[in-house]
Scaffold this active site. Sequence first.
Site, PDB file in Angstrom:
ATOM      1  N   CYS A 239       0.975  -1.232  -0.082  1.00  0.00           N
ATOM      2  CA  CYS A 239      -0.036  -0.002   0.199  1.00  0.00           C
ATOM      3  C   CYS A 239       0.784   1.232   0.072  1.00  0.00           C
ATOM      4  CB  CYS A 239      -0.923  -0.010   1.179  1.00  0.00           C
ATOM      5  SG  CYS A 239      -0.117  -0.061   2.826  1.00  0.00           S
ATOM      6  N   HIS A 286      -2.719   1.183   6.969  1.00  0.00           N
ATOM      7  CA  HIS A 286      -3.087   1.019   5.291  1.00  0.00           C
ATOM      8  C   HIS A 286      -3.323   2.408   4.730  1.00  0.00           C
ATOM      9  CE1 HIS A 286      -4.130  -1.496   1.665  1.00  0.00           C
ATOM     10  NE2 HIS A 286      -5.275  -0.672   1.588  1.00  0.00           N
ATOM     11  N   HIS A 298      -5.882   1.612  -4.563  1.00  0.00           N
ATOM     12  CA  HIS A 298      -4.733   1.000  -3.327  1.00  0.00           C
ATOM     13  C   HIS A 298      -4.057  -0.316  -3.899  1.00  0.00           C
ATOM     14  CE1 HIS A 298      -7.615  -1.592  -1.093  1.00  0.00           C
ATOM     15  NE2 HIS A 298      -8.114  -1.361  -2.127  1.00  0.00           N
TER      16      HIS A 298
END
Length: 323
Positions: A239, A286, A298
């Site tokens: 990420c 994240h 993402h």
Amino acid sequence: MSPLIRTLRALTVTAFALALIAPATVARAEPSPAELTRRIDKASTELETVVEAHNELREKIKDNQAAVGRLQERIGPLERQAAQSRADVTELATTAYKTGNLGAVDALLHGGDSASVFDRLGTLDHLTRQRQATIASYTADQQRLVNEKTRLDVTLTQQAARSRELSTAKRRIERDLAKLYELRRQAYGRATDRPANRANSADDAPAVSGQAGVAVRYAYGALGKPYAWGQDGPNGYDCSGLTSAAWRAAGKSLPHNTRMQWGVVAHISRSELRPGDLVFYRNLGHMAIYVGGGQVIHAPTFGRNVEKRSVDLMPPYGYGRVR
């Protein structure tokens, strides 16, 4: 013994036997798809936290390496300066030994008028101060060199310790990842999503001006590429690797770690979101890049491909703008 008592005893024995057999039967049962998915999600979340800690550690090692380089650059000139100061002091000592040490009495005993005596005393005072300054400079140069070398030794020791931590973390991740992929095989029939053919996905990017537009276009170009822990492209991303790579393409340097990226961006409100901004989730575990229209791109998690989703794919932690 009455028939009723015999019947109750028989039922008790049967119930006890079933109690012993039942757990073994349940233990052998295959987990349901829903249970497997729950386990996968839980393991993925926990493992991504470990990966981000790994990424943070790697960023600190990079900082250490840069610090080592800067220290070594300073040590070189300091060593030459200290060597020159040492040579100057040696020359002063040699001259004093060969010629004898000039003192005030020598200046007074030599012939000449009062003006020449004062001149010689002034020269003597100047030479004494010069000699003292040279020795003091040598001492200071040596001390600076010792201090810099000590700092270098401390930094190198920290770097070695962090490198060992990095190796340990990597082994743990690889071990846990093998278990996670096995769960995915059981649930979905394969460990990873099928590769997605998105060769021209960058062409789908919205028209966004400036550096943010470059970052958004890069993120679109990554769609369909696999999640790859610790990677920042071009063939796979985690990420924070995706967001750092997107903004690197736009000429901005971001650390490859979610928490560290949060530390360097300007924090903004949701109402201020615009394409290119970063969205943080799961207590900085994240992150994603906002591409407009309420959507983010993402690198979701292990075994999956880079995707475009709603900004509310999970509750956002906060929003940031690259400075």
